[in-house]
Scaffold this active site. Structure first.
Site, mmCIF file in Angstrom:
data_model
loop_
_atom_site.group_PDB
_atom_site.id
_atom_site.type_symbol
_atom_site.label_atom_id
_atom_site.label_comp_id
_atom_site.label_asym_id
_atom_site.label_seq_id
_atom_site.Cartn_x
_atom_site.Cartn_y
_atom_site.Cartn_z
ATOM 1 C CG ASN A 117 -0.361 -0.149 2.504
ATOM 2 O OD1 ASN A 117 0.791 -0.581 2.621
ATOM 3 N ND2 ASN A 117 -1.091 0.203 3.540
ATOM 4 N N GLY A 162 2.653 -5.860 7.389
ATOM 5 C CA GLY A 162 1.775 -6.632 6.510
ATOM 6 C C GLY A 162 0.563 -7.115 7.281
ATOM 7 C CB SER A 163 -1.959 -9.600 6.415
ATOM 8 O OG SER A 163 -1.149 -10.726 6.152
ATOM 9 C CB THR A 195 1.943 -12.450 6.494
ATOM 10 O OG1 THR A 195 1.035 -12.686 5.433
ATOM 11 C CG2 THR A 195 3.351 -12.753 6.021
ATOM 12 N N GLY A 196 1.982 -11.982 9.672
ATOM 13 C CA GLY A 196 2.731 -11.591 10.870
ATOM 14 C C GLY A 196 2.903 -12.751 11.842
ATOM 15 C CD GLU A 255 4.027 -0.901 13.295
ATOM 16 O OE1 GLU A 255 2.788 -0.911 13.423
ATOM 17 O OE2 GLU A 255 4.780 -0.226 14.023
ATOM 18 C CB CYS A 282 -2.379 -0.609 8.504
ATOM 19 S SG CYS A 282 -1.259 0.773 8.733
ATOM 20 C CD GLU A 332 7.644 0.245 11.328
ATOM 21 O OE1 GLU A 332 6.583 0.344 10.714
ATOM 22 O OE2 GLU A 332 8.728 -0.097 10.808
HETATM 23 P P1 NAD Z 1 0.921 -9.546 3.397
HETATM 24 O O1 NAD Z 1 1.030 -9.968 4.806
HETATM 25 O O2 NAD Z 1 0.230 -10.440 2.433
HETATM 26 O O3 NAD Z 1 2.360 -9.284 2.759
HETATM 27 C C1 NAD Z 1 3.263 -8.384 3.363
HETATM 28 C C2 NAD Z 1 4.677 -8.767 2.970
HETATM 29 O O4 NAD Z 1 4.999 -10.040 3.550
HETATM 30 C C3 NAD Z 1 4.903 -8.926 1.474
HETATM 31 O O5 NAD Z 1 6.171 -8.397 1.163
HETATM 32 C C4 NAD Z 1 4.879 -10.435 1.288
HETATM 33 O O6 NAD Z 1 5.597 -10.871 0.151
HETATM 34 C C5 NAD Z 1 5.534 -10.907 2.554
HETATM 35 N N1 NAD Z 1 5.241 -12.288 2.944
HETATM 36 C C6 NAD Z 1 4.192 -13.061 2.581
HETATM 37 N N2 NAD Z 1 4.256 -14.270 3.181
HETATM 38 C C7 NAD Z 1 5.372 -14.264 3.943
HETATM 39 C C8 NAD Z 1 5.977 -15.200 4.838
HETATM 40 N N3 NAD Z 1 5.433 -16.400 5.063
HETATM 41 N N4 NAD Z 1 7.101 -14.842 5.485
HETATM 42 C C9 NAD Z 1 7.640 -13.617 5.308
HETATM 43 N N5 NAD Z 1 7.125 -12.676 4.469
HETATM 44 C C10 NAD Z 1 6.000 -13.003 3.810
HETATM 45 O O7 NAD Z 1 0.231 -8.123 3.450
HETATM 46 P P2 NAD Z 1 -0.208 -7.196 2.211
HETATM 47 O O8 NAD Z 1 -1.449 -7.781 1.628
HETATM 48 O O9 NAD Z 1 0.963 -6.916 1.355
HETATM 49 O O10 NAD Z 1 -0.540 -5.830 2.959
HETATM 50 C C11 NAD Z 1 -1.788 -5.532 3.492
HETATM 51 C C12 NAD Z 1 -1.804 -5.736 4.981
HETATM 52 O O11 NAD Z 1 -0.752 -4.988 5.584
HETATM 53 C C13 NAD Z 1 -3.081 -5.234 5.628
HETATM 54 O O12 NAD Z 1 -3.518 -6.151 6.602
HETATM 55 C C14 NAD Z 1 -2.644 -3.946 6.291
HETATM 56 O O13 NAD Z 1 -3.456 -3.545 7.367
HETATM 57 C C15 NAD Z 1 -1.249 -4.256 6.695
HETATM 58 N N6 NAD Z 1 -0.479 -3.028 6.902
HETATM 59 C C16 NAD Z 1 -0.070 -2.697 8.173
HETATM 60 C C17 NAD Z 1 0.616 -1.502 8.395
HETATM 61 C C18 NAD Z 1 1.054 -1.085 9.771
HETATM 62 O O14 NAD Z 1 1.942 -0.241 9.873
HETATM 63 N N7 NAD Z 1 0.486 -1.608 10.840
HETATM 64 C C19 NAD Z 1 0.897 -0.672 7.313
HETATM 65 C C20 NAD Z 1 0.479 -1.045 6.049
HETATM 66 C C21 NAD Z 1 -0.196 -2.235 5.852
#
Ligand code: NAD
Length: 468
Positions: A144, A218-219, A222-223, A240, A274, A448
């Protein structure tokens, strides 16, 4: 768009394999991104580990390099913006603005003062607490805000003396690769390595033996994988993750006066933030006027290709996300929600979805309970404020939230009861480099930004001198 290359050891690293990048405004494949192999990832980590030996020694040199990086990014909008719009979809002005915002973060951290804390100075001992770098950091970002969210990690991590391997999302790798190339002109080789590939590359990074810290955005799903993968060798993690931010409107609000800010708190970046407003709770007395004002605002917004004149919102970034938003909206409608405006994908190519306001629905509907991460906002009526607060907090998420009222003290006392990392009053999405940002509950671990974000890239050392 030029060649897209990874940066390893300060130079462009060609790859044999590539993977396609889609323009979400057309749905078409427009570029190829380099696919990092396991051997190249090893090289990137080895290069970061090697660079760490010198980089950690000279704080003044680090500050100078971060200052130069800031200046570079302030002027990089024309180079990074078009690439970011093509792969992410956001309007060109916002894409260029993201490079500028990244510069603001670098500048802030270049100048951040880090006081040494003396905890004892008496006849027995002199003792101080200092912050030491951790080593090599693995950083993983979502699609995003690829540039600014990378800056949130790079600038404080490098200031602390760490080095880094950074991986952007496979949906948006190109602008980050470009940033890596640009920054290699002001950073010593190996200090910042940028690699690209699919999700499995992220998993290789989190289980790799070299990095001492994983900084992940990320999500939630995945987190949790990242945390599990970091656990066996006790890597430090900052996570995050997602949010389902509530906005609670109080009964002393003038709907016309807050509608615009509420709208942009939810729909900025097409709702793909997010910490965007993801559900709005409105007192029954004001319910229809607030729904009408939000719908009117949504109808007035210009949706279009990021490169088109006057576009305020672009497409949803990728097909799975487009399908998810479509599904959540359809689910709400089939469950009886009223469509105040929008409600459907837009005609034509690309992943465009009508800015959507949904009314007459409540908790228990998927779009209220889950993170929609797109241009569709549910508005929920309440009759009792305590009940609204309880519903706002009844979620695994806890990123941020906001309360809207004319009596600011009353609004602040309601906001203080939100279980989340940032509680805004008459505002939402106000973020700044000095302000720590992170989530409660499943929305994350650690923060962060600010001195607190910097500390996340360090470990404490007590330096004790006996005087006895
Ligand atoms: P995602 O979790 O699908 O992917 C995020 C990243 O993780 C990508 O680079 C992806 O390639 C990588 N990834 C995927 N599987 C992995 C694994 N098993 N191990 C390590 N890395 C892996 O998330 P997305 O769809 O790219 O982003 C959207 C999500 O991110 C939403 O839930 C949003 O709320 C969240 N987000 C959070 C913040 C914050 O600061 N809290 C900011 C922006 C987005």
């Amino acid at each position: 768009m030029g060649d897209h290359v990874m940066t390893i050891g300060g130079v462009g690293a060609p790859t044999k394999g590539t993977f396609p990048v889609i323009n979400p405004a057309t749905g078409e494949h427009f570029a190829e991104a380099p696919e990092c192999t396991r051997e190249q990832l090893d090289e990137a980590f080895a290069s970061a580990a090697d660079a760490y030996k010198e980089w950690r020694k000279d704080e003044a040199a680090r500050r100078e390099a971060l200052g130069k990086a800031a200046d570079l990014l302030f002027g990089a909008g024309a180079e990074i913006g078009p690439v970011l719009t093509a792969e992410q979809g956001k309007p060109l002005g916002e894409a260029g603005g993201e490079a500028f915002a990244a510069g603001i973060w670098f500048k802030y951290f270049a100048g951040l003062e880090i006081p040494t804390e003396v905890i004892q100075d008496d006849d027995n001992a002199y003792s101080e607490v200092v912050r030491r770098p951790l080593g090599v950091v693995a950083a993983i970002t979502p699609w995003n805000f690829p540039i600014v969210l990378a800056a949130w990690k790079i600038a404080p991590a490098l200031l602390a003396g760490n080095t880094m391997v950074l991986k952007p999302s496979p949906y948006t790798p190109l602008a980050t690769l470009k940033m890596g190339q640009l920054l290699s002109s002001v950073l010593p080789p190996g200090v910042l390595n940028v690699v690209s590939g699919g999700d499995e590359l992220g998993a290789w990074m989190t289980s790799h033996p070299v990095p001492r810290k994983i900084s992940f955005t990320g999500s939630v799903a995945t987190g949790k994988h990242v945390a599990a993968s970091a656990a066996p060798d006790l890597k430090r993690v900052t996570l995050e993750l997602g949010g389902n931010d509530p906005a609670i409107v109080l009964d002393d609000v003038d709907p016309a006066a807050v509608a615009d800010r509420l709208f942009w708190g939810a729909f900025s970046n097409n709702g793909q933030i997010c910490s965007a407003i993801k559900r709005v709770y409105v007192p029954e007395r004001l319910y229809e006027p607030v729904v009408d004002a939000l719908a009117e605002r949504a109808r007035a917004v210009k949706v279009g290709e990021g490169t088109s004149e006057g576009a305020q919102l672009g497409p949803i970034n990728n097909k799975p996300q487009f399908e998810r938003v479509s599904e959540l909206v359809a689910d709400a409608i089939s469950g009886g929600a009223r469509v105040a405006t929008g409600g459907r994908p837009m005609d034509g190519p690309g992943y465009f979805f009508e800015p959507t306001i949904l009314a007459d629905l409540s908790d228990g509907t998927r779009i209220v309970d889950e993170e929609q991460f797109g241009p569709a906002l549910p508005v929920i009526a309440y009759s009792d404020l305590d009940d609204a607060l309880e519903r706002a907090n009844a979620t695994h998420f806890g990123l941020s939230g906001s309360v809207w009222g004319t009596d600011v003290d009353r609004a602040a006392s309601v906001a203080a009861q939100l279980e989340c990392g940032t509680a805004w009053v008459n505002s939402h999405l106000a973020l700044a480099p000095h302000q720590p940002f992170g989530g409660s509950k499943w929305s994350g671990i650690g923060v962060e930004n600010g001195v607190w974000g910097y500390e996340g890239f360090t470990e404490l050392q007590v330096r004790y001198r006996s005087k006895a």
